[in-house]
Write a protein that holds these residues in place. Structure first.
Motif, short mmCIF file in Angstrom:
data_model
loop_
_atom_site.label_atom_id
_atom_site.label_comp_id
_atom_site.label_asym_id
_atom_site.label_seq_id
_atom_site.Cartn_x
_atom_site.Cartn_y
_atom_site.Cartn_z
N ASN A 191 -11.13 3.31 -0.09
CA ASN A 191 -11.60 4.64 -0.48
C ASN A 191 -10.46 5.44 -1.09
O ASN A 191 -9.29 5.12 -0.90
N THR A 192 -10.83 6.50 -1.76
CA THR A 192 -9.86 7.40 -2.39
C THR A 192 -8.82 6.59 -3.17
O THR A 192 -7.61 6.74 -2.99
N LEU A 193 -9.30 5.72 -4.02
CA LEU A 193 -8.41 4.83 -4.76
C LEU A 193 -7.52 5.60 -5.72
O LEU A 193 -7.92 6.62 -6.30
N LYS A 194 -6.31 5.08 -5.88
CA LYS A 194 -5.33 5.68 -6.77
C LYS A 194 -4.93 4.65 -7.84
O LYS A 194 -5.03 3.45 -7.60
N PRO A 195 -4.44 5.11 -8.98
CA PRO A 195 -3.99 4.16 -10.01
C PRO A 195 -2.97 3.16 -9.48
O PRO A 195 -2.96 2.00 -9.91
N GLU A 196 -2.14 3.57 -8.55
CA GLU A 196 -1.14 2.66 -7.99
C GLU A 196 -1.73 1.60 -7.09
O GLU A 196 -1.02 0.69 -6.64
N ASP A 197 -3.03 1.67 -6.82
CA ASP A 197 -3.69 0.61 -6.06
C ASP A 197 -4.10 -0.55 -6.97
O ASP A 197 -4.59 -1.58 -6.50
N THR A 198 -3.90 -0.39 -8.27
CA THR A 198 -4.25 -1.43 -9.23
C THR A 198 -3.46 -2.70 -8.97
O THR A 198 -2.26 -2.66 -8.73
N GLY A 199 -4.15 -3.83 -9.04
CA GLY A 199 -3.48 -5.11 -8.85
C GLY A 199 -4.48 -6.20 -8.54
O GLY A 199 -5.69 -5.94 -8.44
N GLN A 242 -0.92 -7.71 -5.69
CA GLN A 242 0.21 -7.85 -6.61
C GLN A 242 -0.08 -7.05 -7.86
O GLN A 242 -1.02 -7.35 -8.61
N ALA A 243 0.73 -6.03 -8.07
CA ALA A 243 0.62 -5.20 -9.27
C ALA A 243 1.37 -5.88 -10.41
O ALA A 243 2.27 -6.68 -10.18
N PRO A 244 1.01 -5.56 -11.65
CA PRO A 244 1.70 -6.17 -12.80
C PRO A 244 3.20 -5.95 -12.74
O PRO A 244 3.66 -4.83 -12.54
N GLY A 245 3.95 -7.03 -12.84
CA GLY A 245 5.39 -6.93 -12.85
C GLY A 245 6.03 -6.71 -11.49
O GLY A 245 7.25 -6.51 -11.41
N LYS A 246 5.24 -6.77 -10.44
CA LYS A 246 5.78 -6.53 -9.10
C LYS A 246 5.49 -7.72 -8.19
O LYS A 246 4.65 -8.56 -8.49
N GLU A 247 6.18 -7.75 -7.06
CA GLU A 247 5.96 -8.81 -6.09
C GLU A 247 4.69 -8.53 -5.28
O GLU A 247 4.26 -7.39 -5.16
#
Length: 124
Positions: free
Chosen positions: A83-91, A38-43
């Motif tokens: 692997n190859t983590l991206k900022p959008e994987d934050t949560g 769950q990312a900030p502000g998302k489901e």
């Protein structure tokens, strides 16, 4: 049954992280487990799932070819190698169990035993 995720942290984009999931309680009533985030502000969204028998795995398109789910039925644990983590994987990453009649599934409603999640932060 309850599953508890651990192993989160701060990592730079392109880096790797490994999450662990420990199951306790009546695990024999389950057929597998899954990872959600769950990312900030998302489901909360599905990330990956695996049957305890190891015969089947399921991945979200966004993580396919980057994340690998695994399990150790002798220890009632699961892992998610990222692997190859991206900022959008934050949560916040959670693990949960799924029963025989529901597997395979990407739907949150088919999973139970949610514990506290583990925060993963990927910096750019």
């Amino acid at each position: 049954v309850q599953l508890q995720a651990s192993g989160g942290g701060l990592v730079q984009a392109g880096g790797s992280l490994r999450l662990s999931c420990a199951a306790s309680g009546r695990t024999k009533s389950t057929n597998g487990m899954g990872w959600f985030r769950q990312a900030p502000g998302k489901e909360r969204e599905f990330v990956a799932g695996i049957s305890w028998g190891g015969s089947g795995t399921l991945y979200a398109d966004a993580v396919k070819d980057r994340f690998t789910i695994s399990r150790d039925i002798t220890k009632n644990t699961g892992s998610l190698q990222m692997n190859t983590l991206k900022p959008e994987d934050t949560g916040v990453y959670y693990c949960a169990a799924i029963g025989t009649s529901r597997w395979p599934s990407k739907y949150e409603r088919d999973y139970w035993g949610w514990g506290q999640g583990s925060l993963v932060t990927v910096s750019s």
